[in-house]
Design a protein around this motif. Structure first.
Motif, PDB file in Angstrom:
ATOM      1  N   ILE A 124      -0.155  13.285   5.443  1.00  0.00           N
ATOM      2  CA  ILE A 124       0.452  12.269   4.585  1.00  0.00           C
ATOM      3  C   ILE A 124       1.776  12.817   4.054  1.00  0.00           C
ATOM      4  O   ILE A 124       1.810  13.831   3.370  1.00  0.00           O
ATOM      5  N   LYS A 125       2.876  12.163   4.411  1.00  0.00           N
ATOM      6  CA  LYS A 125       4.207  12.591   3.976  1.00  0.00           C
ATOM      7  C   LYS A 125       4.690  11.827   2.747  1.00  0.00           C
ATOM      8  O   LYS A 125       5.405  12.368   1.913  1.00  0.00           O
ATOM      9  N   LYS A 126       4.308  10.549   2.648  1.00  0.00           N
ATOM     10  CA  LYS A 126       4.795   9.748   1.540  1.00  0.00           C
ATOM     11  C   LYS A 126       3.865   8.554   1.329  1.00  0.00           C
ATOM     12  O   LYS A 126       3.407   7.951   2.288  1.00  0.00           O
ATOM     13  N   ILE A 127       3.593   8.238   0.074  1.00  0.00           N
ATOM     14  CA  ILE A 127       2.840   7.034  -0.277  1.00  0.00           C
ATOM     15  C   ILE A 127       3.852   6.059  -0.862  1.00  0.00           C
ATOM     16  O   ILE A 127       4.493   6.350  -1.874  1.00  0.00           O
ATOM     17  N   LEU A 128       4.031   4.924  -0.214  1.00  0.00           N
ATOM     18  CA  LEU A 128       5.117   3.997  -0.531  1.00  0.00           C
ATOM     19  C   LEU A 128       4.734   2.897  -1.517  1.00  0.00           C
ATOM     20  O   LEU A 128       5.589   2.103  -1.908  1.00  0.00           O
ATOM     21  N   VAL A 129       3.461   2.817  -1.897  1.00  0.00           N
ATOM     22  CA  VAL A 129       2.990   1.757  -2.783  1.00  0.00           C
ATOM     23  C   VAL A 129       2.246   2.362  -3.968  1.00  0.00           C
ATOM     24  O   VAL A 129       1.821   3.519  -3.915  1.00  0.00           O
ATOM     25  N   THR A 130       2.086   1.585  -5.005  1.00  0.00           N
ATOM     26  CA  THR A 130       1.296   2.027  -6.155  1.00  0.00           C
ATOM     27  C   THR A 130      -0.037   1.292  -6.142  1.00  0.00           C
ATOM     28  O   THR A 130      -0.142   0.175  -5.612  1.00  0.00           O
ATOM     29  N   ASP A 131      -1.032   1.921  -6.719  1.00  0.00           N
ATOM     30  CA  ASP A 131      -2.365   1.335  -6.775  1.00  0.00           C
ATOM     31  C   ASP A 131      -2.327   0.006  -7.536  1.00  0.00           C
ATOM     32  O   ASP A 131      -1.744  -0.091  -8.611  1.00  0.00           O
ATOM     33  N   GLY A 132      -2.908  -1.031  -6.936  1.00  0.00           N
ATOM     34  CA  GLY A 132      -2.966  -2.346  -7.571  1.00  0.00           C
ATOM     35  C   GLY A 132      -1.749  -3.217  -7.337  1.00  0.00           C
ATOM     36  O   GLY A 132      -1.650  -4.309  -7.890  1.00  0.00           O
ATOM     37  N   ALA A 133      -0.812  -2.761  -6.497  1.00  0.00           N
ATOM     38  CA  ALA A 133       0.410  -3.533  -6.226  1.00  0.00           C
ATOM     39  C   ALA A 133       0.161  -4.615  -5.182  1.00  0.00           C
ATOM     40  O   ALA A 133      -0.660  -4.453  -4.280  1.00  0.00           O
ATOM     41  N   ALA A 134       0.875  -5.706  -5.303  1.00  0.00           N
ATOM     42  CA  ALA A 134       0.833  -6.758  -4.287  1.00  0.00           C
ATOM     43  C   ALA A 134       1.624  -6.277  -3.075  1.00  0.00           C
ATOM     44  O   ALA A 134       2.681  -5.661  -3.214  1.00  0.00           O
ATOM     45  N   VAL A 135       1.087  -6.534  -1.885  1.00  0.00           N
ATOM     46  CA  VAL A 135       1.773  -6.144  -0.656  1.00  0.00           C
ATOM     47  C   VAL A 135       1.899  -7.344   0.271  1.00  0.00           C
ATOM     48  O   VAL A 135       1.101  -8.277   0.216  1.00  0.00           O
ATOM     49  N   GLU A 136       2.896  -7.290   1.105  1.00  0.00           N
ATOM     50  CA  GLU A 136       3.168  -8.339   2.079  1.00  0.00           C
ATOM     51  C   GLU A 136       2.687  -7.913   3.459  1.00  0.00           C
ATOM     52  O   GLU A 136       2.462  -6.729   3.709  1.00  0.00           O
ATOM     53  N   PHE A 137       2.568  -8.866   4.358  1.00  0.00           N
ATOM     54  CA  PHE A 137       2.217  -8.574   5.735  1.00  0.00           C
ATOM     55  C   PHE A 137       3.248  -7.627   6.344  1.00  0.00           C
ATOM     56  O   PHE A 137       4.441  -7.794   6.153  1.00  0.00           O
ATOM     57  N   ASP A 138       2.788  -6.604   7.041  1.00  0.00           N
ATOM     58  CA  ASP A 138       3.619  -5.655   7.767  1.00  0.00           C
ATOM     59  C   ASP A 138       4.436  -4.739   6.851  1.00  0.00           C
ATOM     60  O   ASP A 138       5.362  -4.068   7.296  1.00  0.00           O
ATOM     61  N   GLN A 139       4.110  -4.685   5.568  1.00  0.00           N
ATOM     62  CA  GLN A 139       4.808  -3.812   4.630  1.00  0.00           C
ATOM     63  C   GLN A 139       4.319  -2.378   4.842  1.00  0.00           C
ATOM     64  O   GLN A 139       3.130  -2.134   4.876  1.00  0.00           O
ATOM     65  N   PRO A 140       5.237  -1.408   4.965  1.00  0.00           N
ATOM     66  CA  PRO A 140       4.833  -0.007   5.085  1.00  0.00           C
ATOM     67  C   PRO A 140       4.098   0.451   3.824  1.00  0.00           C
ATOM     68  O   PRO A 140       4.547   0.177   2.717  1.00  0.00           O
ATOM     69  N   LEU A 141       2.957   1.141   4.008  1.00  0.00           N
ATOM     70  CA  LEU A 141       2.155   1.598   2.880  1.00  0.00           C
ATOM     71  C   LEU A 141       2.197   3.107   2.720  1.00  0.00           C
ATOM     72  O   LEU A 141       2.455   3.623   1.642  1.00  0.00           O
ATOM     73  N   ILE A 142       1.915   3.819   3.824  1.00  0.00           N
ATOM     74  CA  ILE A 142       1.777   5.269   3.790  1.00  0.00           C
ATOM     75  C   ILE A 142       2.406   5.856   5.038  1.00  0.00           C
ATOM     76  O   ILE A 142       2.140   5.388   6.153  1.00  0.00           O
ATOM     77  N   VAL A 143       3.232   6.900   4.876  1.00  0.00           N
ATOM     78  CA  VAL A 143       3.870   7.556   6.020  1.00  0.00           C
ATOM     79  C   VAL A 143       3.012   8.747   6.443  1.00  0.00           C
ATOM     80  O   VAL A 143       2.671   9.592   5.622  1.00  0.00           O
ATOM     81  N   ILE A 144       2.652   8.762   7.729  1.00  0.00           N
ATOM     82  CA  ILE A 144       1.864   9.859   8.306  1.00  0.00           C
ATOM     83  C   ILE A 144       2.672  10.472   9.441  1.00  0.00           C
ATOM     84  O   ILE A 144       3.116   9.769  10.328  1.00  0.00           O
ATOM     85  N   GLU A 145       2.843  11.794   9.404  1.00  0.00           N
ATOM     86  CA  GLU A 145       3.580  12.469  10.491  1.00  0.00           C
ATOM     87  C   GLU A 145       2.734  13.593  11.040  1.00  0.00           C
ATOM     88  O   GLU A 145       1.867  14.126  10.406  1.00  0.00           O
TER      89      GLU A 145
END
Length: 145
Positions: A124-145
């Protein structure tokens, strides 16, 4: 369901999920009857005694897709949760190793919690959202490398 009831129901869903814009289209037998509803909500903000209207442009808030090529994306519109329940440890943290198939988040849509799984092994390189946030279709959530 009446037109008014449909609009009120969709407006409540928008409020519950934090959605600011929604399109609903219904088409009945052989295209003889078609109904299209477009709902858009704007938030009014008071600034130094003046009233302004603030609109949210989702595409402007979401970074370009090429920036997060390795991101796990939301498969639906909903609310993202980073832990299995309130007060529990998060599914993942930055620096944690994951394997393909590991649950990295949940997205709640229509009162159903949908597990979001890693599509590959990595860190896990980056978490792009906060817990409980509204998200849209195809929105990046978590970066894995």
């Amino acid at each position: 369901m009446s037109f008014r009831a449909t609009v009120e129901s969709m407006s409540k869903i928008m409020d519950d999920m934090g959605i600011t814009e929604l399109n609903l289209e219904r088409q009945f037998l052989f295209g003889l009857y078609r109904k299209h509803i477009h709902l858009s909500k704007q938030k009014t903000v008071a600034v130094a005694g003046n009233t302004t209207t603030e609109t949210k442009n989702i595409s402007a808030e979401t970074p370009a897709k090429s920036v997060y090529e390795n991101a796990v994306k939301s498969p639906m519109v909903g609310v993202v949760y980073l832990a299995p329940e309130p007060g529990a440890d998060a599914f993942v943290t930055v620096g944690k190793s994951v394997k393909a198939g590991d649950t990295v988040a949940l997205v709640e849509a229509m009162k159903t919690f949908n597990p979001i799984k890693s599509d590959k092994d990595g860190v896990i390189k980056k978490i792009l959202v906060t817990d409980g946030a509204a998200v849209e279709f195809d929105q990046p959530l978590i970066v894995i490398e």
